[in-house]
Scaffold this motif. Structure first.
Motif, PDB file in Angstrom:
ATOM      1  N   VAL A  86       8.646  -3.874 -30.271  1.00  0.00           N
ATOM      2  CA  VAL A  86       9.177  -3.255 -31.484  1.00  0.00           C
ATOM      3  C   VAL A  86      10.232  -2.248 -31.064  1.00  0.00           C
ATOM      4  CG1 VAL A  86       8.693  -1.922 -33.561  1.00  0.00           C
ATOM      5  CG2 VAL A  86       6.999  -3.559 -32.719  1.00  0.00           C
ATOM      6  N   ASN A  87      11.490  -2.616 -31.248  1.00  0.00           N
ATOM      7  CA  ASN A  87      12.606  -1.719 -30.946  1.00  0.00           C
ATOM      8  C   ASN A  87      12.820  -0.795 -32.133  1.00  0.00           C
ATOM      9  OD1 ASN A  87      13.616  -2.417 -28.295  1.00  0.00           O
ATOM     10  ND2 ASN A  87      14.261  -4.378 -29.160  1.00  0.00           N
ATOM     11  N   ASN A  88      12.166   0.352 -32.080  1.00  0.00           N
ATOM     12  CA  ASN A  88      12.188   1.267 -33.215  1.00  0.00           C
ATOM     13  C   ASN A  88      12.942   2.562 -32.949  1.00  0.00           C
ATOM     14  OD1 ASN A  88      10.974   2.639 -35.766  1.00  0.00           O
ATOM     15  ND2 ASN A  88      10.295   3.937 -34.075  1.00  0.00           N
ATOM     16  N   ALA A  89      13.072   2.969 -31.706  1.00  0.00           N
ATOM     17  CA  ALA A  89      13.658   4.272 -31.394  1.00  0.00           C
ATOM     18  C   ALA A  89      15.037   4.423 -32.034  1.00  0.00           C
ATOM     19  CB  ALA A  89      13.774   4.455 -29.882  1.00  0.00           C
ATOM     20  N   GLY A  90      15.246   5.565 -32.671  1.00  0.00           N
ATOM     21  CA  GLY A  90      16.541   5.776 -33.301  1.00  0.00           C
ATOM     22  C   GLY A  90      16.663   7.150 -33.929  1.00  0.00           C
ATOM     23  N   TYR A  91      17.887   7.506 -34.222  1.00  0.00           N
ATOM     24  CA  TYR A  91      18.189   8.777 -34.869  1.00  0.00           C
ATOM     25  C   TYR A  91      19.601   8.661 -35.411  1.00  0.00           C
ATOM     26  CZ  TYR A  91      20.643   9.656 -30.426  1.00  0.00           C
ATOM     27  OH  TYR A  91      21.462   9.564 -29.332  1.00  0.00           O
ATOM     28  N   SER A  92      20.120   9.716 -35.995  1.00  0.00           N
ATOM     29  CA  SER A  92      21.486   9.675 -36.509  1.00  0.00           C
ATOM     30  C   SER A  92      22.284  10.834 -35.935  1.00  0.00           C
ATOM     31  CB  SER A  92      21.500   9.733 -38.041  1.00  0.00           C
ATOM     32  OG  SER A  92      21.066  11.005 -38.494  1.00  0.00           O
ATOM     33  N   VAL A  93      23.608  10.693 -36.003  1.00  0.00           N
ATOM     34  CA  VAL A  93      24.523  11.728 -35.511  1.00  0.00           C
ATOM     35  C   VAL A  93      25.454  12.099 -36.664  1.00  0.00           C
ATOM     36  CG1 VAL A  93      26.232  12.352 -33.775  1.00  0.00           C
ATOM     37  CG2 VAL A  93      24.402  10.756 -33.189  1.00  0.00           C
ATOM     38  N   PRO A  94      25.034  13.035 -37.528  1.00  0.00           N
ATOM     39  CA  PRO A  94      25.884  13.424 -38.650  1.00  0.00           C
ATOM     40  C   PRO A  94      27.083  14.263 -38.185  1.00  0.00           C
ATOM     41  CG  PRO A  94      23.905  14.772 -38.604  1.00  0.00           C
ATOM     42  CD  PRO A  94      23.757  13.746 -37.512  1.00  0.00           C
ATOM     43  N   GLU A  95      27.843  14.759 -39.113  1.00  0.00           N
ATOM     44  CA  GLU A  95      29.025  15.603 -38.856  1.00  0.00           C
ATOM     45  C   GLU A  95      30.254  14.820 -38.404  1.00  0.00           C
ATOM     46  OE1 GLU A  95      28.762  18.540 -39.934  1.00  0.00           O
ATOM     47  OE2 GLU A  95      26.589  18.472 -40.125  1.00  0.00           O
ATOM     48  N   GLY A  96      30.245  13.490 -38.547  1.00  0.00           N
ATOM     49  CA  GLY A  96      31.455  12.726 -38.334  1.00  0.00           C
ATOM     50  C   GLY A  96      31.694  12.257 -36.916  1.00  0.00           C
ATOM     51  N   PHE A  97      32.608  11.302 -36.788  1.00  0.00           N
ATOM     52  CA  PHE A  97      32.920  10.715 -35.483  1.00  0.00           C
ATOM     53  C   PHE A  97      33.651  11.713 -34.598  1.00  0.00           C
ATOM     54  CE2 PHE A  97      35.563   7.929 -32.717  1.00  0.00           C
ATOM     55  CZ  PHE A  97      34.523   7.271 -32.068  1.00  0.00           C
ATOM     56  N   PHE A 108      23.848   7.911 -28.343  1.00  0.00           N
ATOM     57  CA  PHE A 108      23.424   7.213 -29.556  1.00  0.00           C
ATOM     58  C   PHE A 108      23.517   5.697 -29.359  1.00  0.00           C
ATOM     59  CE2 PHE A 108      24.655   5.086 -33.490  1.00  0.00           C
ATOM     60  CZ  PHE A 108      23.669   5.492 -34.372  1.00  0.00           C
ATOM     61  N   LEU A 109      24.648   5.230 -28.845  1.00  0.00           N
ATOM     62  CA  LEU A 109      24.826   3.799 -28.630  1.00  0.00           C
ATOM     63  C   LEU A 109      23.862   3.260 -27.576  1.00  0.00           C
ATOM     64  CD1 LEU A 109      28.731   3.665 -28.739  1.00  0.00           C
ATOM     65  CD2 LEU A 109      27.159   2.756 -30.464  1.00  0.00           C
ATOM     66  N   GLN A 110      23.561   4.056 -26.580  1.00  0.00           N
ATOM     67  CA  GLN A 110      22.613   3.626 -25.554  1.00  0.00           C
ATOM     68  C   GLN A 110      21.216   3.435 -26.147  1.00  0.00           C
ATOM     69  OE1 GLN A 110      23.055   2.691 -22.360  1.00  0.00           O
ATOM     70  NE2 GLN A 110      20.874   2.226 -22.280  1.00  0.00           N
ATOM     71  N   VAL A 111      20.795   4.376 -26.972  1.00  0.00           N
ATOM     72  CA  VAL A 111      19.441   4.323 -27.539  1.00  0.00           C
ATOM     73  C   VAL A 111      19.310   3.229 -28.591  1.00  0.00           C
ATOM     74  CG1 VAL A 111      17.721   5.589 -28.894  1.00  0.00           C
ATOM     75  CG2 VAL A 111      18.961   6.745 -27.054  1.00  0.00           C
ATOM     76  N   LEU A 112      20.284   3.130 -29.492  1.00  0.00           N
ATOM     77  CA  LEU A 112      20.138   2.248 -30.645  1.00  0.00           C
ATOM     78  C   LEU A 112      20.733   0.858 -30.459  1.00  0.00           C
ATOM     79  CD1 LEU A 112      19.933   5.266 -31.993  1.00  0.00           C
ATOM     80  CD2 LEU A 112      20.212   3.957 -34.101  1.00  0.00           C
ATOM     81  N   LEU A 113      21.622   0.691 -29.488  1.00  0.00           N
ATOM     82  CA  LEU A 113      22.261  -0.617 -29.310  1.00  0.00           C
ATOM     83  C   LEU A 113      21.948  -1.224 -27.939  1.00  0.00           C
ATOM     84  CD1 LEU A 113      25.820  -1.555 -30.477  1.00  0.00           C
ATOM     85  CD2 LEU A 113      25.013  -2.288 -28.244  1.00  0.00           C
ATOM     86  N   HIS A 114      22.300  -0.510 -26.873  1.00  0.00           N
ATOM     87  CA  HIS A 114      22.137  -1.091 -25.544  1.00  0.00           C
ATOM     88  C   HIS A 114      20.663  -1.258 -25.155  1.00  0.00           C
ATOM     89  CE1 HIS A 114      26.381  -1.076 -24.585  1.00  0.00           C
ATOM     90  NE2 HIS A 114      26.476   0.166 -25.029  1.00  0.00           N
ATOM     91  N   ALA A 115      19.850  -0.232 -25.362  1.00  0.00           N
ATOM     92  CA  ALA A 115      18.451  -0.300 -24.936  1.00  0.00           C
ATOM     93  C   ALA A 115      17.671  -1.414 -25.633  1.00  0.00           C
ATOM     94  CB  ALA A 115      17.767   1.053 -25.140  1.00  0.00           C
ATOM     95  N   PRO A 116      17.729  -1.534 -26.966  1.00  0.00           N
ATOM     96  CA  PRO A 116      16.985  -2.631 -27.593  1.00  0.00           C
ATOM     97  C   PRO A 116      17.479  -4.011 -27.161  1.00  0.00           C
ATOM     98  CG  PRO A 116      18.311  -1.454 -29.228  1.00  0.00           C
ATOM     99  CD  PRO A 116      18.322  -0.638 -27.980  1.00  0.00           C
ATOM    100  N   THR A 117      18.781  -4.132 -26.940  1.00  0.00           N
ATOM    101  CA  THR A 117      19.309  -5.420 -26.495  1.00  0.00           C
ATOM    102  C   THR A 117      18.803  -5.759 -25.091  1.00  0.00           C
ATOM    103  OG1 THR A 117      21.308  -5.001 -27.794  1.00  0.00           O
ATOM    104  CG2 THR A 117      21.411  -6.771 -26.183  1.00  0.00           C
ATOM    105  N   GLU A 118      18.818  -4.766 -24.197  1.00  0.00           N
ATOM    106  CA  GLU A 118      18.347  -5.009 -22.831  1.00  0.00           C
ATOM    107  C   GLU A 118      16.848  -5.278 -22.798  1.00  0.00           C
ATOM    108  OE1 GLU A 118      18.121  -2.914 -18.400  1.00  0.00           O
ATOM    109  OE2 GLU A 118      19.419  -2.057 -19.942  1.00  0.00           O
ATOM    110  N   LEU A 119      16.086  -4.521 -23.564  1.00  0.00           N
ATOM    111  CA  LEU A 119      14.632  -4.744 -23.575  1.00  0.00           C
ATOM    112  C   LEU A 119      14.308  -6.152 -24.064  1.00  0.00           C
ATOM    113  CD1 LEU A 119      13.343  -1.304 -24.887  1.00  0.00           C
ATOM    114  CD2 LEU A 119      12.934  -2.283 -22.619  1.00  0.00           C
ATOM    115  N   ALA A 120      15.002  -6.602 -25.102  1.00  0.00           N
ATOM    116  CA  ALA A 120      14.782  -7.961 -25.590  1.00  0.00           C
ATOM    117  C   ALA A 120      15.117  -8.987 -24.508  1.00  0.00           C
ATOM    118  CB  ALA A 120      15.620  -8.209 -26.843  1.00  0.00           C
TER     119      ALA A 120
END
Length: 265
Positions: A86-97, A108-120
């Protein structure tokens, strides 16, 4: 050991914690991971006493690119294999890019994009070989929404998780592996407390659109067992996601812009 083992990331609170309880209630052994070791240990003791299954805490920080490999090595050292993820870990980064330093976005990208893809990628070969596996990628209703200013990367990443899950679903469905994207809407958890939006959102959205983390996790579990490629829990969220599939992009972009202005007043 005859019981299946599920690995759940971001399990110290919210939907991840709820998933740990749901899987344990169905007889799965559980590995929970996150940054808050004290909470993970407390959850492990609860699961053992309440459900009579094995549970393990492996504290880690998924913003470190080396973590997925280390996490899998820790599970191997336990003498176990991953039957569910279950790739659930996540959070948000408010205040704009531009309003955040690049390190914040990179993590943010490591936690929410790269890590779940690699774990899968790391668990799928074994699942396919054993003809059994379950993968749930926790996306969001935001996967269906247009882009919005502020938390600029959140929607695109959740859209990726949805499409990624759909692709894996098609690729693995003939091998006994079920892959599903869970796309919850507004959920009662620590998510909005951490990013400081709780009070604004509570005032901007009625109580009936909110769901509890336990309910969301139960629906996600059932969707994965039924091998549904995507699950949008809750009737209001289902209506929203269906409407967004047919409305023109310029309409939905304007809606998102108006809603953001109301929230920020």
């Amino acid at each position: 050991m005859s019981r299946r083992l599920v690995l759940i990331t971001g399990a110290s609170a919210g939907i991840g914690l709820a998933f740990a309880r749901v899987y344990a209630s169905h007889g799965w052994d559980v590995v929970v991971t996150g940054r808050r070791a004290d909470r993970l240990e407390k959850l492990v003791e609860e699961i053992k006493l309440r459900f009579g299954v094995e549970a393990f805490a492996v504290p880690c920080d998924l913003s470190d690119p080396a973590t997925p490999e280390k996490l899998m090595a820790a599970i191997t050292a336990l003498g176990r294999q991953v039957d569910g993820l279950v790739n659930n870990a996540g959070y948000s980064v408010p205040e704009g890019f531009v309003g955040n330093v690049w390190d914040s976005h990179r993590n943010f990208l490591q936690v929410l994009l790269h890590a779940p893809t690699e774990l899968a990628h790391r668990v799928l070969p074994g699942m396919i070989e054993r003809k059994f596996g379950r993968i749930i990628n926790v996306a969001s209703l935001a996967a269906y929404l247009p882009g919005s200013p502020g938390d600029t990367l959140y929607g695109p990443v959740k859209s990726y998780l949805l499409k990624f899950s759909q692709g894996l679903h098609l690729e693995t469905r003939d091998h006994g592996v079920h892959v599903s994207a869970l796309c919850p809407g507004w959920t009662y958890s620590e998510f909005h407390d951490v990013n400081g939006t709780r009070s604004k959102l509570s005032q901007s959205f009625p109580e009936w659109v909110w769901m509890g983390a336990d309910e969301v996790a139960r629906e996600g579990y059932l969707a994965a067992e039924a091998n549904r490629a995507a699950c949008v829990p809750g009737a209001p969220n289902k209506v929203v996601s269906a409407a967004l599939k047919v409305l023109p992009d310029d309409w939905t972009l304007e809606f998102a812009s108006n809603r953001l202005r109301k929230i920020n007043r």
